[in-house]
Design an enzyme around this catalytic site. Structure first.
Site, PDB file in Angstrom:
ATOM      1  N   MET A   1      16.729  28.673  27.271  1.00 49.22           N
ATOM      2  CA  MET A   1      17.815  29.653  27.320  1.00 49.22           C
ATOM      3  C   MET A   1      18.960  29.216  26.411  1.00 49.22           C
ATOM      4  O   MET A   1      19.402  28.075  26.447  1.00 49.22           O
ATOM      5  CB  MET A   1      18.286  29.801  28.779  1.00 49.22           C
ATOM      6  CG  MET A   1      19.436  30.757  28.961  1.00 49.22           C
ATOM      7  SD  MET A   1      18.973  32.471  28.522  1.00 49.22           S
ATOM      8  CE  MET A   1      20.557  33.069  27.951  1.00 49.22           C
ATOM      9  N   GLU A   2      19.452  30.191  25.645  1.00 48.66           N
ATOM     10  CA  GLU A   2      20.394  29.925  24.552  1.00 48.66           C
ATOM     11  C   GLU A   2      21.865  29.893  24.964  1.00 48.66           C
ATOM     12  O   GLU A   2      22.735  30.153  24.121  1.00 48.66           O
ATOM     13  CB  GLU A   2      20.192  30.987  23.472  1.00 48.66           C
ATOM     14  CG  GLU A   2      20.650  32.419  23.845  1.00 48.66           C
ATOM     15  CD  GLU A   2      19.552  33.340  24.382  1.00 48.66           C
ATOM     16  OE1 GLU A   2      18.546  32.834  24.906  1.00 48.66           O
ATOM     17  OE2 GLU A   2      19.725  34.570  24.280  1.00 48.66           O
TER      18      GLU A   2
ATOM     19  N   HIS B   1      14.463  28.435  17.831  1.00 53.64           N
ATOM     20  CA  HIS B   1      14.733  29.771  18.362  1.00 53.64           C
ATOM     21  C   HIS B   1      16.050  29.781  19.144  1.00 53.64           C
ATOM     22  O   HIS B   1      16.933  30.613  18.887  1.00 53.64           O
ATOM     23  CB  HIS B   1      13.565  30.205  19.248  1.00 53.64           C
ATOM     24  CG  HIS B   1      13.724  31.547  19.882  1.00 53.64           C
ATOM     25  ND1 HIS B   1      13.176  32.690  19.349  1.00 53.64           N
ATOM     26  CD2 HIS B   1      14.399  31.947  20.987  1.00 53.64           C
ATOM     27  CE1 HIS B   1      13.492  33.730  20.104  1.00 53.64           C
ATOM     28  NE2 HIS B   1      14.236  33.303  21.124  1.00 53.64           N
ATOM     29  N   GLU B   2      16.186  28.861  20.083  1.00 54.46           N
ATOM     30  CA  GLU B   2      17.409  28.864  20.907  1.00 54.46           C
ATOM     31  C   GLU B   2      18.624  28.552  20.049  1.00 54.46           C
ATOM     32  O   GLU B   2      19.688  29.146  20.210  1.00 54.46           O
ATOM     33  CB  GLU B   2      17.297  27.876  22.067  1.00 54.46           C
ATOM     34  CG  GLU B   2      16.083  28.061  22.967  1.00 54.46           C
ATOM     35  CD  GLU B   2      15.855  29.485  23.449  1.00 54.46           C
ATOM     36  OE1 GLU B   2      16.840  30.228  23.623  1.00 54.46           O
ATOM     37  OE2 GLU B   2      14.677  29.853  23.642  1.00 54.46           O
TER      38      GLU B   2
ATOM     39  N   HIS C   1      19.741  31.554  18.084  1.00 56.02           N
ATOM     40  CA  HIS C   1      20.445  32.546  18.899  1.00 56.02           C
ATOM     41  C   HIS C   1      21.963  32.393  18.795  1.00 56.02           C
ATOM     42  O   HIS C   1      22.700  33.331  19.096  1.00 56.02           O
ATOM     43  CB  HIS C   1      20.048  32.405  20.373  1.00 56.02           C
ATOM     44  CG  HIS C   1      18.915  33.283  20.805  1.00 56.02           C
ATOM     45  ND1 HIS C   1      18.838  34.623  20.490  1.00 56.02           N
ATOM     46  CD2 HIS C   1      17.816  33.019  21.568  1.00 56.02           C
ATOM     47  CE1 HIS C   1      17.732  35.132  21.032  1.00 56.02           C
ATOM     48  NE2 HIS C   1      17.097  34.191  21.680  1.00 56.02           N
TER      49      HIS C   1
HETATM   50  N1  B3K Z   1      16.887  34.633  26.149  1.00 54.66           N
HETATM   51  C1  B3K Z   1      16.010  33.833  26.954  1.00 54.66           C
HETATM   52  C2  B3K Z   1      15.130  34.629  27.854  1.00 54.66           C
HETATM   53  C3  B3K Z   1      15.762  35.030  29.125  1.00 54.66           C
HETATM   54  C4  B3K Z   1      14.740  35.654  30.048  1.00 54.66           C
HETATM   55  C5  B3K Z   1      15.358  36.247  31.247  1.00 54.66           C
HETATM   56  N2  B3K Z   1      14.376  36.716  32.202  1.00 54.66           N
HETATM   57  C6  B3K Z   1      15.167  32.918  26.145  1.00 54.66           C
HETATM   58  C7  B3K Z   1      14.968  33.317  24.725  1.00 54.66           C
HETATM   59  O1  B3K Z   1      14.384  34.313  24.405  1.00 54.66           O
HETATM   60  O2  B3K Z   1      15.454  32.622  23.888  1.00 54.66           O
HETATM   61 ZN    ZN Z   2      15.213  34.393  22.485  1.00 55.21          ZN
END
Ligand code: B3K
Ligand code: ZN
Length: 894
Positions: A270-271, A304-305, A308
């Site tokens: 999670m970012e 990826h994170e 973001h």
């Molecule tokens: N943004 C989060 C995913 C959150 C999921 C919530 N059920 C991870 C990601 O895509 O980077």
């Molecule tokens: Zn993402």
């Protein structure tokens, strides 16, 4: 957990919030069972909202302890506040403050949303709607606030206290054993990006100097003793930071960047702003616990994170319908990063394999939805392959259409224009329309229509006129709620190959029906339902290479000859299509063989295909990673999708097995030679080249062993098993260990059980490795596997509370064992339904994800279809379903 009867939320109902929350001051006193959260909110009416409207704050299972409006305490027992809502009728129509104190029990939080405990640590997960489980708030992504977080805890329990932004103060609380830390995040953000962590954690630290010379302190926090396993993640982080500067001109913006790895996590990572929280699966790696695939995934998820921070955090989403604005774009960015770090061709093949394996079935089944959905019951069910993977393909396609220069200019404009705001897909696409000068209205259909388009191609060569005519036609099957589809704008990259394998120019002379621009770039745009394009000056019939690089997420129907496929495997200058040609050939053989098998006949080997594979193996050492992809046959689900109806998973499995055995038998010597040539004696390195050698070597072992298994029936000596056992015993590295165990596990018997036992004993203290052990057993394609999986549910290393364990054992059975999940007696379906229902009361998100294994049930042959439908009906009929599971079950049946 919410139990109210949910109404669908619709994109067309979007309204700006009536109030804005400019600042949030949180004071969190951590306690295992009674954490106190004091939130001080500065609120004002939104000039774009409805004047005088009620202020309705979201909550979820909250216990309010004190509510103070502009210094005046309100009665918490009054009915303006419930566990799920706080309503202020006629709040002040000016700036005012609201103080809310809530009490939460992080230890009782099993759904892993909001504040919970993972091991001994406290952590949070707020996306999509978890912040409302911490305090009452306008829990929607278009409310951006500046957060200051004060954390307090027993110093012995949580010596580490982390928040978003930069640390501003810390110290002991006098005369107590407690301490505190204050964090301030200057960048306004939606509450889904809020995070905190408290715990007794180890860390590795490093530093990054940005392009403009600012120093950033980096840290990765892990369980004590695991620090050394975080070094690869740290290296990947620094490379990501540099690459985003170079490729997109994006610099990091805070003084610190922290990552925390936890073992109980619903998804990958999670970012949260400045404080990424990760499933430890995507942080921890050592050569003897992680495979090459694990290393590649860690690199991709870390990137990826991190990416973001700009695509998601600095510019966020106006509403959850725009989820692909941050997810599709960020997946696209991490794909580009991995391509730059590794082999672009091999990464492209891997990405397309994932798209086809995960997104195509979604698009072809009852759960199909737009890349930008237009309504939802439970947003957590929309973190899908369609939003992520297809969303990334749309960005890639956009770049193919407008060219790299205009694409980069469009991205720059997007960052400049929308920084600090919550944006929409239309606003994003407008930046590219502006910079390319193109009208992208039709392109937007990719976001608003679901389903995978089918492109049919008919080619006619006229030797007298030396002309090749291509008739292109597109169509798209109806999907839930969408009976009629408008034509998509489909860029089709094309190449022509001559008799000697040479690339032929796309001649611009003569009436072609294509623009000079299209011919120059080799990209034909199919914008209508059909189109004819003519190529001139072709003295002999060329071989056509279609959809190079997989330039659009479509299915292709082209009646190419097998001889032409062989030419493409050998000569296409587009590596992706060289691989694709081999896959197409294999698919064709498999489909033919499935018909034979279902008619009770045994297929004959196809020597032209075998010979083509042999040439790939002979040249394999030039690009082993690529060769490994070419010799890996399409998966069972890929084949099922080609068949599309009356699917018999058992026949697919058998056809694939027979083909693998044939290849293994016919190519035994070259496979063995490949295996021996690629034996690495050097120390382990996770880099792409070394990983590629291991990939080809293990693919060779796998095929060789498949061939020997057949021979062993006659000779009684199984050379393949012997080789796998030898590799299993000798290697210390997980890639080779698990590959060998996979070969061993395909053979019932004492050796298999002994090897599984040894493996468990060797890695008993490594939960992430034990996950591989669970998954491997769950995927054994034998009727006894279900009993084995049920036994393993009772294993001391298994826990229903840990999402990684559940995915490894139950998830691998449902998604990775086509024959046993789809067992003809329905036992696989019953098992998964029971698991879903058991899990649902504890963790609805993980339960719902598990249930989506039924996404292709309508394609199955009649009896399995009947059983799968009954299983889904059992779910719908169960009492106390979470909205998550109810939504998936109902849509699956609709
Ligand atoms: N943004 C989060 C995913 C959150 C999921 C919530 N059920 C991870 C990601 O895509 O980077
Ligand atoms: Zn993402």
């Amino acid at each position: 957990m919410r139990t109210d009867i949910a109404q669908p939320i619709r994109l067309t109902d979007y309204r700006p919030p009536d109030y804005l929350i400019d600042t949030v001051d949180l004071d969190v006193k951590l306690d295992p069972h009674a954490t106190r959260v004091l939130a001080r909110l500065t609120i004002r009416p939104n000039p774009r909202g409805r004047a005088g409207a009620d202020l309705v704050l979201d909550g979820d299972s909250l216990v309010p302890r004190r509510i103070v409006l502009d210094g005046v305490a309100l009665d918490c027992a009054a009915n303006f506040v419930t566990p799920d809502r706080l309503t202020l009728a006629t709040p002040p129509q000016r700036v005012f403050t609201l103080e809310i104190e809530t009490e939460i029990d992080p230890s009782a939080n099993t759904c892993l949303m909001g504040l919970y405990r993972s091991g001994a640590a406290y952590c949070t997960q707020c996306e999509a709607e978890g912040f409302r489980r911490i305090t009452y708030f306008l829990d929607r992504p278009d409310v951006l606030s500046v957060y200051t977080t004060r954390l307090e805890a027993e110093i012995a329990e949580a010596p580490v206290l982390l928040g978003n932004g930069n640390p501003t103060a810390a110290g002991m609380i006098e005369n107590t054993s407690r301490h505190f830390a204050v964090w301030h995040d200057p960048f306004p953000k939606p509450c889904y990006l809020f995070a905190l962590v408290g715990g007794d954690l180890g860390a590795i630290r490093d530093e990054f100097v940005t392009a403009s010379g600012r120093k950033v302190a980096l840290a990765i926090y892990v369980e004590h003793g695991k620090e050394a396993s975080a070094t690869y993640a740290m290296d990947a982080l620094k490379r990501s930071m540099r690459w985003d500067e170079e490729a997109f001109g994006r610099e990091y913006d805070l003084d610190v960047f922290n990552i925390v790895a936890v073992s109980d996590f619903n998804m990958g990572a999670m970012e949260n702003k400045g404080l990424n929280i990760f499933n430890d699966k995507y942080v921890l790696a050592s050569p003897h616990t992680a495979t090459d695939t694990d290393y590649a995934q860690i690199e991709a998820v870390i990137a990826h994170e991190y990416f973001h921070n700009w695509t998601g955090n600095r510019i966020t989403c106006r509403d959850w319908f725009q989820l692909c604005l941050k997810e599709g774009l960020t997946v696209y960015r991490d794909h580009e990063f991995s391509a730059a770090m590794r082999s672009p061709a091999v990464r492209r093949i891997a990405d397309v394999r994932t798209l086809r394996a995960q997104q195509f079935p979604e698009d072809a089944g009852p759960l199909a939805h737009n890349v930008r959905p237009d309504s939802y019951l439970e947003i957590n069910n929309f973190y899908t392959a369609t939003v992520y993977e297809k969303g990334a393909e749309l960005i890639r396609m956009l770049k193919v259409l407008i060219g790299a220069g205009a694409f980069r200019a469009g991205m720059d404009l997007y960052f400049e224009r929308h920084d600090g705001t919550a944006a929409t897909i239309e606003e994003f696409i407008a930046c590219f329309a502006e910079k390319s000068g193109r009208d992208l209205t039709q392109f937007l259909r990719w976001y608003n229509q679901s389903g995978t388009p089918l492109v049919e191609v008919a080619a006619t060569y006229d030797p007298n006129a030396k002309r090749l005519a291509l008739d292109l036609r597109q169509s798209c099957k109806k999907t839930p709620g969408q009976d009629m589809k408008q034509p998509f704008l489909i860029p089709i990259e094309i190449g022509l190959i001559g008799e000697q394998g040479e690339t032929l120019p796309l001649a611009t002379e003569g009436e072609s029906g294509a623009s000079a621009q299209e011919l120059a770039h080799g990209v034909i745009e199919l914008a209508e339902a059909q189109r004819r394009v003519i190529f001139h000056n072709l003295p002999t019939r060329p071989v056509i290479s279609f959809l190079r690089g997989f330039s659009a997420p479509v299915r292709l129907a082209y009646d190419v000859s097998e001889a032409d496929l062989v030419t493409l495997v050998a000569h296409d200058s587009d590596s992706f299509n060289r691989w694709q040609a081999a896959q197409s050939y294999a698919t064709r053989l498999l489909l033919r063989n499935i018909d034979l098998i279902r008619a009770g006949k045994m297929p004959e080997p196809d020597m032209a295909f075998i010979a083509a594979l042999k040439r790939v193996l002979d040249a394999g050492t030039i690009d082993p990673a690529f060769a490994a992809q070419v010799v890996t046959l399409p998966g069972e689900a890929d084949i099922a999708r080609e068949i599309a109806e009356d699917v018999d998973p058992e026949a697919i499995f058998t056809a694939r097995k027979v083909l693998r055995e044939t290849i293994g038998r016919e190519l035994a010597s070259p496979l063995l030679e490949t295996y021996e040539k690629l034996t690495d004696t050097a120390a382990y390195s996770p880099d792409a080249a070394a990983a590629g050698r291991r990939a080809l070597r293990n693919a060779a072992l796998d095929l060789y062993a498949a061939g020997q298994r057949d021979q062993a029936k006659d000779t009684g000596k199984d050379q393949g098993l012997a080789l796998a056992l030898q590799q299993f015993e000798q290697t210390r590295f997980m890639t080779d260990k698990i590959a060998a165990l996979g070969v061993i596990a395909a053979r019932p018997g004492a050796e298999r059980e002994a090897a599984l036992d040894t493996f468990y004993k060797t890695y008993a203290s490594e939960p992430l490795v034990i996950d591989k052990w669970f998954a491997l057993q769950a995927m054994i394609p034998e009727p006894e596997t279900l009993a084995r999986v049920k036994r393993l549910l009772e294993h001391p290393a298994f826990s229903l509370g840990n999402p990684n364990r559940v995915r490894a054992l139950v998830g691998a059975f449902a998604a990775g064992n086509q024959t046993q999940f789809n067992a003809p007696d329905g036992s696989g379906y019953d098992f998964i339904v029971n698991a879903v229902l058991t899990l649902d009361s504890r963790n609805p998100q993980v339960a719902a994800r598990l249930l989506s294994a039924f996404k292709s049930w309508r394609m199955l042959e009649a009896e399995r279809r009947r059983l799968a439908e009954a299983a889904l009906r059992q779910v719908v009929g169960a009492a106390h379903l979470s909205p998550d599971v109810k939504d998936i079950a109902e849509r699956s049946l609709a």
